[in-house]
Design a protein around this motif. Structure first.
Motif, PDB file in Angstrom:
ATOM      1  N   PHE A 161       0.808  -1.218   0.000  1.00 58.70           N
ATOM      2  CA  PHE A 161       0.000   0.000   0.000  1.00 58.70           C
ATOM      3  C   PHE A 161       0.840   1.265   0.000  1.00 58.70           C
ATOM      4  CE2 PHE A 161      -1.850   3.366   2.676  1.00 58.70           C
ATOM      5  CZ  PHE A 161      -2.910   3.739   1.858  1.00 58.70           C
ATOM      6  N   TRP A 162       1.791   1.380   0.907  1.00 60.38           N
ATOM      7  CA  TRP A 162       2.512   2.645   1.081  1.00 60.38           C
ATOM      8  C   TRP A 162       3.322   3.007  -0.152  1.00 60.38           C
ATOM      9  CZ3 TRP A 162       0.690   5.422   4.804  1.00 60.38           C
ATOM     10  CH2 TRP A 162       0.134   4.797   5.928  1.00 60.38           C
ATOM     11  N   LEU A 163       3.995   2.037  -0.745  1.00 62.42           N
ATOM     12  CA  LEU A 163       4.747   2.326  -1.972  1.00 62.42           C
ATOM     13  C   LEU A 163       3.807   2.591  -3.141  1.00 62.42           C
ATOM     14  CD1 LEU A 163       7.759  -0.165  -1.826  1.00 62.42           C
ATOM     15  CD2 LEU A 163       7.768   2.304  -1.438  1.00 62.42           C
ATOM     16  N   SER A 164       2.620   2.003  -3.115  1.00 61.26           N
ATOM     17  CA  SER A 164       1.662   2.267  -4.194  1.00 61.26           C
ATOM     18  C   SER A 164       1.178   3.713  -4.147  1.00 61.26           C
ATOM     19  CB  SER A 164       0.474   1.308  -4.084  1.00 61.26           C
ATOM     20  OG  SER A 164      -0.323   1.611  -2.953  1.00 61.26           O
ATOM     21  N   VAL A 165       0.963   4.262  -2.937  1.00 56.32           N
ATOM     22  CA  VAL A 165       0.577   5.670  -2.810  1.00 56.32           C
ATOM     23  C   VAL A 165       1.699   6.573  -3.315  1.00 56.32           C
ATOM     24  CG1 VAL A 165      -0.039   7.502  -1.194  1.00 56.32           C
ATOM     25  CG2 VAL A 165      -0.999   5.217  -0.903  1.00 56.32           C
ATOM     26  N   LEU A 166       2.931   6.238  -2.950  1.00 52.24           N
ATOM     27  CA  LEU A 166       4.077   7.027  -3.423  1.00 52.24           C
ATOM     28  C   LEU A 166       4.207   6.935  -4.940  1.00 52.24           C
ATOM     29  CD1 LEU A 166       6.597   8.703  -2.783  1.00 52.24           C
ATOM     30  CD2 LEU A 166       7.853   6.557  -2.472  1.00 52.24           C
ATOM     31  N   PHE A 167       3.989   5.749  -5.499  1.00 48.49           N
ATOM     32  CA  PHE A 167       4.067   5.578  -6.951  1.00 48.49           C
ATOM     33  C   PHE A 167       3.000   6.414  -7.650  1.00 48.49           C
ATOM     34  CE2 PHE A 167       2.780   3.206 -10.815  1.00 48.49           C
ATOM     35  CZ  PHE A 167       3.979   3.267 -11.511  1.00 48.49           C
ATOM     36  N   ALA A 168       1.775   6.415  -7.122  1.00 47.51           N
ATOM     37  CA  ALA A 168       0.696   7.219  -7.703  1.00 47.51           C
ATOM     38  C   ALA A 168       1.033   8.698  -7.653  1.00 47.51           C
ATOM     39  CB  ALA A 168      -0.611   6.939  -6.970  1.00 47.51           C
ATOM     40  N   LEU A 169       1.599   9.128  -6.550  1.00 50.58           N
ATOM     41  CA  LEU A 169       1.959  10.538  -6.399  1.00 50.58           C
ATOM     42  C   LEU A 169       3.022  10.945  -7.418  1.00 50.58           C
ATOM     43  CD1 LEU A 169       2.348  12.292  -2.995  1.00 50.58           C
ATOM     44  CD2 LEU A 169       3.956  12.790  -4.810  1.00 50.58           C
TER      45      LEU A 169
END
Length: 346
Positions: free
Chosen positions: A106-114
């Motif tokens: 989850f956390w890296l996915s949010v960073l990737f989206a950003l």
């Protein structure tokens, strides 16, 4: 004494001194921190009125809309850019997070989206570097339409028929968040962080330059403020808010499709900002409550639900041109007058 000195105008005693200006600014900064603390306390108290998981889901969706609305406030309210692509940016963030979550959590996915949305927003804005407000708005509307088509056609990224799901759940201090109540508290943290970033932005030169560019573009250019660069920075920051909101939306719903980010979402985000208050950092939260919570409160009206919503929307816009935050204007004005009298007395 020379004749020039003798005829010089006396100093304006009514003008505030530098020390008074700095004290007012520090008081204003402290007041905004108090506002953030009060709103956080209210958000922490809202679960007392949530009886089941569905109501937690509604409150969580309200916070997602509020985060996206804060980004739209920066783009539309602060810098005056009519961008109709905010819903599409939110969709890009959602699909990017869903794609990255398959292997990175989850956390890296949010960073990737950003990161993805920040890059695309920068490229898009640079391509329209010299476009005027009207043509920029038309271009963003075209971008929103093209993005939906790409979602449907790019199946290896968005899934079959643009339908995909989040395959992971966030983990905080070893605890996995899987319930609507847990997601609500996670979204509260994201919203508070988002408001703290806006608070930090309000104390920066970028914020003051954005207002100058929005209200007096020619004067700002004459003072050496680079209008296009300032608008680029604000547009990218606002798009990053939409990216995070999209990632949280994908996580909370568990399943997303391209119709979730069509023109209807774009209209809802406009309503969030306009009804809440286009020139207030807190307007997005009130606007999100209007768009998400109010329809649930009048659900028993059934057949007349849409009519009631439309009537309330029209009445709000007509009677409150500054949005719902306009109701707090007299209170803040009195607080400012009391603070000025206190400073004068000191």
């Amino acid at each position: 004494m020379s004749e020039k000195e003798a005829t010089a105008a006396p100093p304006d005693r009514s003008a505030p001194s530098v020390d008074q200006v700095w004290r007012r600014r520090r008081t204003g900064d402290h007041l905004r921190l108090v506002q953030i603390a009060v709103v956080t306390a209210i958000l922490c108290a809202l679960p007392l009125f949530a009886a089941d998981d569905y109501q937690y889901t509604v409150l969580g969706l309200m916070l997602i809309y509020a985060i996206a609305g804060v980004g739209f406030y920066l783009i539309l309210g602060l810098s005056g850019q009519f961008a109709f692509s905010h819903a599409a940016t939110m969709g890009i963030g959602a699909y990017s997070a869903a794609y990255a979550a398959r292997t990175h959590g989850f956390w890296l996915s949010v960073l990737f989206a950003l990161v993805v949305c920040a890059i695309l927003a920068t490229v898009f804005k640079l391509l329209l570097w010299r476009a005027s407000d009207f043509y920029f708005g038309i271009a963003t509307l075209g971008l929103a339409s093209v993005t939906i088509i790409v979602f449907r056609a790019w199946e290896w990224f968005t899934g079959p028929a643009s339908n995909t799901s989040m395959l992971t759940a966030p983990t905080i201090f070893g605890h996995q968040v899987t319930t609507p109540a847990g997601y609500y508290w996670l979204f509260v943290v994201f919203f508070v962080v988002a408001m703290l970033i806006v608070y930090r932005l309000r104390t920066s030169a970028t914020y003051r330059e954005a207002i100058a560019v929005r209200d007096k573009p020619l004067t700002a250019a004459g003072l050496g403020i680079r209008n296009t660069r300032n608008q680029l920075v604000i547009f990218v920051i606002g798009s990053c808010y939409a990216a995070v909101a999209g990632a949280l939306y994908a996580q909370s719903q568990g399943f997303i499709s391209s119709p979730s980010f069509d023109l209807n979402l774009g209209i809802n985000l406009f309503v969030v900002v306009i009804v809440g208050g286009m020139h207030s950092m807190w307007g997005s939260l009130l606007g999100a409550a209007f768009v998400v919570v109010l329809p649930e409160l009048i659900r028993p009206a059934a057949d007349h639900r849409q009519l009631i919503l439309a009537a309330v929307l029209v009445i709000t816009i007509v009677l409150l041109p500054e949005g719902l935050m306009g109701l707090a204007r007299p209170l803040t004005k009195r607080l400012g007058q009391a603070r000025s009298r206190k400073e004068v007395g000191s």
